[in-house]
Design a protein around this motif. Structure first.
Motif, mmCIF file in Angstrom:
data_model
loop_
_atom_site.group_PDB
_atom_site.id
_atom_site.type_symbol
_atom_site.label_atom_id
_atom_site.label_comp_id
_atom_site.label_asym_id
_atom_site.label_seq_id
_atom_site.Cartn_x
_atom_site.Cartn_y
_atom_site.Cartn_z
ATOM 1 N N ASN A 39 43.168 44.710 45.816
ATOM 2 C CA ASN A 39 43.471 43.431 46.453
ATOM 3 C C ASN A 39 42.224 42.758 47.011
ATOM 4 O O ASN A 39 42.028 41.552 46.852
ATOM 5 N N HIS A 40 41.375 43.519 47.692
ATOM 6 C CA HIS A 40 40.111 42.964 48.179
ATOM 7 C C HIS A 40 39.265 42.510 47.001
ATOM 8 O O HIS A 40 38.604 41.470 47.059
ATOM 9 N N ALA A 41 39.304 43.292 45.922
ATOM 10 C CA ALA A 41 38.548 42.945 44.713
ATOM 11 C C ALA A 41 38.949 41.573 44.192
ATOM 12 O O ALA A 41 38.094 40.735 43.873
ATOM 13 N N GLN A 42 40.247 41.333 44.105
ATOM 14 C CA GLN A 42 40.720 40.061 43.577
ATOM 15 C C GLN A 42 40.370 38.910 44.509
ATOM 16 O O GLN A 42 39.996 37.827 44.057
ATOM 17 N N GLY A 43 40.494 39.148 45.819
ATOM 18 C CA GLY A 43 40.135 38.105 46.773
ATOM 19 C C GLY A 43 38.671 37.726 46.687
ATOM 20 O O GLY A 43 38.312 36.538 46.668
ATOM 21 N N VAL A 44 37.791 38.732 46.612
ATOM 22 C CA VAL A 44 36.356 38.475 46.496
ATOM 23 C C VAL A 44 36.045 37.794 45.169
ATOM 24 O O VAL A 44 35.287 36.808 45.116
ATOM 25 N N ALA A 45 36.615 38.300 44.081
ATOM 26 C CA ALA A 45 36.337 37.741 42.754
ATOM 27 C C ALA A 45 36.762 36.273 42.680
ATOM 28 O O ALA A 45 36.012 35.416 42.196
ATOM 29 N N TYR A 46 37.963 35.969 43.175
ATOM 30 C CA TYR A 46 38.485 34.606 43.083
ATOM 31 C C TYR A 46 37.641 33.624 43.896
ATOM 32 O O TYR A 46 37.246 32.558 43.412
ATOM 33 N N HIS A 47 37.328 33.977 45.125
ATOM 34 C CA HIS A 47 36.602 33.039 45.980
ATOM 35 C C HIS A 47 35.110 32.997 45.638
ATOM 36 O O HIS A 47 34.457 31.964 45.855
ATOM 37 N N ALA A 48 34.562 34.080 45.084
ATOM 38 C CA ALA A 48 33.183 34.029 44.593
ATOM 39 C C ALA A 48 33.093 33.068 43.413
ATOM 40 O O ALA A 48 32.161 32.261 43.317
ATOM 41 N N GLN A 49 34.067 33.136 42.519
ATOM 42 C CA GLN A 49 34.098 32.217 41.371
ATOM 43 C C GLN A 49 34.204 30.773 41.862
ATOM 44 O O GLN A 49 33.503 29.881 41.365
ATOM 45 N N ARG A 50 35.047 30.550 42.853
ATOM 46 C CA ARG A 50 35.228 29.200 43.399
ATOM 47 C C ARG A 50 33.933 28.660 44.002
ATOM 48 O O ARG A 50 33.637 27.460 43.896
ATOM 49 N N LEU A 51 33.147 29.561 44.620
ATOM 50 C CA LEU A 51 31.909 29.141 45.289
ATOM 51 C C LEU A 51 30.676 29.279 44.408
ATOM 52 O O LEU A 51 29.554 28.998 44.855
ATOM 53 N N GLY A 52 30.861 29.717 43.158
ATOM 54 C CA GLY A 52 29.739 29.833 42.245
ATOM 55 C C GLY A 52 28.829 31.017 42.518
ATOM 56 O O GLY A 52 27.632 30.986 42.214
#
Length: 400
Positions: free
Chosen positions: A79-92
């Motif tokens: 779950n932490h993985a998905q949260g980090v991955a999604y918001h990292a992608q959003r922020l470039g």
């Protein structure tokens, strides 16, 4: 130690980036548990977990740094993985996620789907953590810890702000505990706004690490749990300090308790949660006197569960509820015996799901046969009625 102001600043950062999930009363669960139950549906977040909140808060701060980090790295069971991955992608931002080798496939694939580089390493979060630290040093990546980070804790605490906005007069809130980030953040916010509120943590009996740390106990730690999201071998240091000061109690629930709670939420609320998300309800059902008559908030903290595991849990739940039964019937091995047996079961209102003849591996006489039936029934009384009808028809029958 973080304070209410940190949580409020986190709320400003994540506003518009995460969903403000509903917090509503469940009348049916309230009747079952004897307290007034309010559910906070964090399983409705885009990545199906509250973990987005802490990740969004932490990454927003990293993205503002000058110079920007070359990327971020996290270790997580999912779950932490998905949260980090999604918001990292959003922020470039480049994201590298280290996950234990036996992380459910649905979580691995969804993490990759958010553009992260997934590294499967080790059999536990502790082994994944060590590898993540090594990669962080080698590749100059900023570590985003799943719980032992003030920005993460503050971000998770925004769940508590929203719950008190929706239900200001809560008496108690029950929160799943793994590393402790969620409950530490929520306790910080909620105790500051409503000092009399009771904050209760729930851990899986197989992973009582925070329980041991805070209560100075020495319960054994297992190897796996159906609630893998809170199956944490090492509690956080920052979170432990907050929990010791601001959390009123930690309760333990067993694997069967969690399984039953998953099925209850699926059947009653029509909502899908993972093991960690169901632990709070498991505690309400297991310790009803602890919460009787109170207004209790539950956080359904995640909904990422492997479909095969869910199928097994549902089937096991049907067995526990008496809605699926296995019956052994002894009969003469002659034409028509099976037809009479199935006709008797049908007349009793049960549905035959599986039939298995056993001729070789039995102690019965050679002219007899054991027939194992898996039947769909209404409840345990109905199972007994089916057995009574089989006995009345002249068959030897017993539950297995």
């Amino acid at each position: 130690m973080i304070e209410l102001a940190d949580v409020r600043r986190a709320a400003d950062r994540v506003r518009g980036q995460v969903l403000e999930t509903p917090c509503v009363e469940s009348r049916t669960l309230s009747e079952i548990t004897g307290c007034q139950v309010f559910l906070k549906f964090e399983n409705l977040q885009f990545t199906a977990s509250f973990k987005e909140r802490g990740a969004s808060n932490k990454l927003a701060q990293l993205a503002e740094q000058q110079p920007r980090p070359r990327g971020v790295i996290a270790m997580s069971a999912g779950n932490h993985a998905q949260g980090v991955a999604y918001h990292a992608q959003r922020l470039g931002l480049r994201a590298v996620i280290v996950m234990p080798r036996f992380t459910p496939g649905v979580k691995v694939e969804r993490t990759r789907g958010f553009g992260a580089e997934v590294v499967l390493h080790g059999d536990s979060l502790d082994e994944a953590r060590a590898h993540a630290l090594q990669l962080a040093r080698e590749q100059d990546l900023a570590l985003v810890h799943p719980y032992d980070d003030e920005a993460i804790i503050a971000g998770q605490g925004t769940v508590g702000l929203e719950m008190l906005q929706a239900v200001p007069d809560l008496d108690c809130v029950v929160v799943s505990v793994g590393g402790g980030g969620l409950i530490a953040g929520m306790a910080t916010a909620m105790k500051a706004l409503r000092p009399g509120i009771e904050v209760v943590g729930v851990q899986a009996l197989r992973f009582p690490t925070m329980y041991n740390a805070v209560k100075h106990a020495s319960l054994p730690v297992g190897q796996s749990s159906i609630a893998e999201g809170i199956a944490v071998g090492t509690p956080g240091q920052l979170t432990q300090a907050v929990i010791a000061q601001r959390v009123d109690d930690i309760l333990l629930v067993d694997e069967g308790d969690i399984e039953a709670a998953i099925v209850m939420l699926l059947e009653i609320e029509k909502t899908l949660v993972e093991g960690a998300g169901a632990a709070g309800l498991a505690a309400l059902v297991k310790y009803p006197e602890r919460f009787r008559g109170k207004r209790v908030g539950l956080v359904l903290c995640g909904g990422n569960i492997d479909p095969l595991l869910l199928a097994a849990i549902i089937e096991r739940g049907m067995v526990r509820a008496g809605r699926l039964a296995r019956i052994r019937v002894s009969a003469r091995d002659v034409p028509g015996s099976l037809a009479r047996i199935t006709a008797t079961v049908a007349a009793a209102g049960a549905n035959v799901e599986e039939v298995h003849h056993q001729r070789a591996f039995t102690l019965l006489a050679a002219q007899n046969v054991e027939i194992e039936l898996v039947v769909q029934t209404r409840n345990r009384d109905h199972i007994q009625a089916v057995l009574d009808d089989l006995h009345a028809a002249g068959f030897q029958a017993q539950p297995m």
